[in-house]
Each structure stands twice: as structure tokens, then as C-alpha cells.
Design a protein around this motif. Sequence first.
Motif, PDB file in Angstrom:
ATOM      1  N   LEU A  98       0.827  -1.209   0.000  1.00 46.55           N
ATOM      2  CA  LEU A  98       0.000   0.000   0.000  1.00 46.55           C
ATOM      3  C   LEU A  98       0.861   1.259   0.000  1.00 46.55           C
ATOM      4  O   LEU A  98       0.635   2.186  -0.800  1.00 46.55           O
ATOM      5  N   PHE A  99       1.876   1.301   0.876  1.00 40.16           N
ATOM      6  CA  PHE A  99       2.743   2.474   0.942  1.00 40.16           C
ATOM      7  C   PHE A  99       3.601   2.612  -0.321  1.00 40.16           C
ATOM      8  O   PHE A  99       3.940   3.718  -0.724  1.00 40.16           O
ATOM      9  N   THR A 100       3.944   1.473  -0.938  1.00 36.88           N
ATOM     10  CA  THR A 100       4.708   1.520  -2.185  1.00 36.88           C
ATOM     11  C   THR A 100       3.867   2.134  -3.302  1.00 36.88           C
ATOM     12  O   THR A 100       4.379   2.910  -4.129  1.00 36.88           O
ATOM     13  N   ILE A 101       2.590   1.812  -3.316  1.00 39.20           N
ATOM     14  CA  ILE A 101       1.687   2.396  -4.315  1.00 39.20           C
ATOM     15  C   ILE A 101       1.530   3.899  -4.078  1.00 39.20           C
ATOM     16  O   ILE A 101       1.542   4.700  -5.016  1.00 39.20           O
ATOM     17  N   ILE A 102       1.413   4.278  -2.801  1.00 45.87           N
ATOM     18  CA  ILE A 102       1.258   5.706  -2.471  1.00 45.87           C
ATOM     19  C   ILE A 102       2.517   6.488  -2.805  1.00 45.87           C
ATOM     20  O   ILE A 102       2.452   7.593  -3.356  1.00 45.87           O
ATOM     21  N   LYS A 140       5.015   3.978  10.606  1.00 47.03           N
ATOM     22  CA  LYS A 140       5.578   5.288  10.939  1.00 47.03           C
ATOM     23  C   LYS A 140       6.332   5.876   9.754  1.00 47.03           C
ATOM     24  O   LYS A 140       6.145   7.040   9.386  1.00 47.03           O
ATOM     25  N   ASN A 141       7.173   5.056   9.139  1.00 52.66           N
ATOM     26  CA  ASN A 141       7.969   5.517   8.005  1.00 52.66           C
ATOM     27  C   ASN A 141       7.079   5.855   6.809  1.00 52.66           C
ATOM     28  O   ASN A 141       7.265   6.886   6.149  1.00 52.66           O
ATOM     29  N   GLY A 142       6.107   4.979   6.540  1.00 51.62           N
ATOM     30  CA  GLY A 142       5.230   5.189   5.389  1.00 51.62           C
ATOM     31  C   GLY A 142       4.400   6.449   5.516  1.00 51.62           C
ATOM     32  O   GLY A 142       4.202   7.175   4.532  1.00 51.62           O
ATOM     33  N   LEU A 143       3.906   6.722   6.729  1.00 55.10           N
ATOM     34  CA  LEU A 143       3.108   7.934   6.933  1.00 55.10           C
ATOM     35  C   LEU A 143       3.953   9.195   6.744  1.00 55.10           C
ATOM     36  O   LEU A 143       3.471  10.198   6.212  1.00 55.10           O
ATOM     37  N   VAL A 144       5.221   9.128   7.182  1.00 54.11           N
ATOM     38  CA  VAL A 144       6.113  10.273   7.003  1.00 54.11           C
ATOM     39  C   VAL A 144       6.391  10.505   5.517  1.00 54.11           C
ATOM     40  O   VAL A 144       6.334  11.643   5.022  1.00 54.11           O
ATOM     41  N   PHE A 178       0.816  13.078  13.931  1.00 55.98           N
ATOM     42  CA  PHE A 178      -0.171  12.790  14.971  1.00 55.98           C
ATOM     43  C   PHE A 178      -0.982  11.537  14.645  1.00 55.98           C
ATOM     44  O   PHE A 178      -1.504  10.877  15.540  1.00 55.98           O
ATOM     45  N   TRP A 179      -1.071  11.208  13.351  1.00 60.55           N
ATOM     46  CA  TRP A 179      -1.822  10.026  12.960  1.00 60.55           C
ATOM     47  C   TRP A 179      -1.081   8.742  13.294  1.00 60.55           C
ATOM     48  O   TRP A 179      -1.674   7.668  13.311  1.00 60.55           O
ATOM     49  N   VAL A 180       0.228   8.854  13.542  1.00 61.71           N
ATOM     50  CA  VAL A 180       1.007   7.670  13.908  1.00 61.71           C
ATOM     51  C   VAL A 180       0.496   7.090  15.224  1.00 61.71           C
ATOM     52  O   VAL A 180       0.266   5.883  15.357  1.00 61.71           O
TER      53      VAL A 180
END
Length: 320
Positions: free
Chosen positions: A22-26, A276-280, A287-289
Motif C-alpha cells: 500500500l505504501f509503495t503504491i502511495i 511510521k515511516n510510510g506515513l512520514v 499525529f496520525w502515527v
Amino acid sequence: MKRLLNVHEAPIILFTVLIGILFTIISPEFLQLDNAKLILEQNTSSAIVAIGMTMVILLGGIDLSVGSVLALTATSVGLFLSHGMSPWLASLLGVGIGILCGMFNGYFIAVLNIPDIIVTLASMYIFRGLAVGISGGTWMTNFPPGFQFFGQGQVLGISFPLIVTVILIIGFIFLLKFTRFGRRIYAIGGNKAAAKLAGVSIPRTKFMVYVFSGMLVGIAAVIFASKVGSVQASTAGSNLSFEVMAAVLIGGGSIFGGTGTIAGTAVGILLMGIIKNGLVIAKVSPFWVDATTGFLIILAIAINTLQYVRQNKRKGGELI
């Protein structure tokens, strides 16, 4: 395929892979090798502490003091270094302080039979207070260059903290799976009364688990202080207890004890690091972490509770 799906850690591994996709797609940057190394290296201290927390939770216990133990140990190492002590000796003494903290908790929990949540809540304040007291409330900084190796060094191009983490994970997986001590931990967590009837020394096993936990926090504290390059006693490791407990529960550990593996916990740490890394990288507010971590804890506890109820029903059905 059926055999793979029956592996205890299969659900969390599958979920971790899906989150990674998912994070790779984003953001394609997520899949880069340097970013993968960053995720692994940033979570070494948490992974080491989580090994000890896994054993504590397997007993059906809890340890709220690990963050304070890390602060006390890291601060003590900083003081030793500031007085000209060699990095290796200072680090060994730091690990020794972690062991003493574990012995303190273990004595009151295992020997005096005081509930673990009360003991570790009290020691959380005691150890944090000692850390702030001996530091005078000031930052521990200006560590000598030789100390940087423990948190930033490399061996054959591989991060030294990562090597230490992998060795400890493998070592404690072996300890839990193939030794009498490991089987005693599972036995106590699964059925304390049956373990006692089988001749298992519950106080001794509990005491040793908290000693091992303190030792692991001591090792993690040395890596943490070396990697960050400074220590603030009042804030170091402030959220560590909840992070590692979350990793154990997310990785398949049960709050009721007797269920869980260090391999599952390692995947839980990895999943939290990926999130954590993907959200950054996705430029989502940090804050969403915390909100995401909290949601994962609730989800993990809900799954554990359902599994526990189902197992009890199955046992009841078999008895009938």
C-alpha cells in the motif's frame, strides 16, 4: 500453502506485506533499499526491548517500567563517559544497571508476590526519578567517538545495532523454543496451577524473566544513547513501554499469557516501523502515527480475546 497459513505469525506477516504494498503504491520512494535499511535501523532498540516484553507477557504479566529503565541506564552510561571511562566498560556497567533494575522488579513480583502492574508502575517513577536526579536534569551529550560505534558502527557493511538485534532475536527464539526455561514460561502463562503441580518453580522463572528483560533494556539503552548522541533523562523512552507492548500484541501475543512468539513480536515491531515511516513519506501528519498505533492495539487485543474465548469454548466442549 495450508501449512504456511497455519503458522502462528502468518496473519501478521501477510498484513505487514499488504501495508508495505500500500505504501509503495502511495509513494514509490518507500520501496528503495536505503529506506528499508532506515526502517530496520531505526527500530533496533525497540526490537531488543520487545524481546523481554514478549517473555513478560507470555507469563501473563506486564512491565510499565522499561522506558524508565532505558532512561536510567542511558543516563548512567552518559555520566560514566563524562568521567573519562572507556566506552566498553561504561556500556557493560550500563547493562549491569539494567540487570539490577530487572532484579528489583523481579524480587517484588516473584518473591514478594506483589502484582506486576503495581510494582512496575512504582518502579517506573523510581527509575525515572533516579535518572533525572543523577543527571541534574541536564542533557547527557558530547560522547567520545569510540562510543558511537555501538549505535552507528558497521561490520562488513552491516549496521552493528542490527547485527546485535538479529543475534538476540535468534538467541531468545532458541531459548523459548528449545530449552526447559522457555517451556516453563509457556507453561506458567498457559496454566499457572498446572505448572505448579508439574513442579515448575514459578517465582524463580518469573524472577529470571524480569532479569533478562532488564538486561535487554540495558543493551537497548546503550545502542539508543550511541545512536542519538544525547540523552534527556526526563523524556528518554517515555513511550517505550506502550510501543513494545503494542508490538507483542500485534505480533500475536496474548494479554492472558501463554501465547506469542518472539518472531511474531519482531514482525510487530517491523509493522509499526513501516507504518511510521510510510506515513512520514506520504507526508501525513505525525499525529496520525499515535492514532494508528492505538487502533492496532485495540484490533490486536480484540483478536486475542476472541481467540481466547474460542479456545476456552473448545476446551469446554472437549471436556463435555
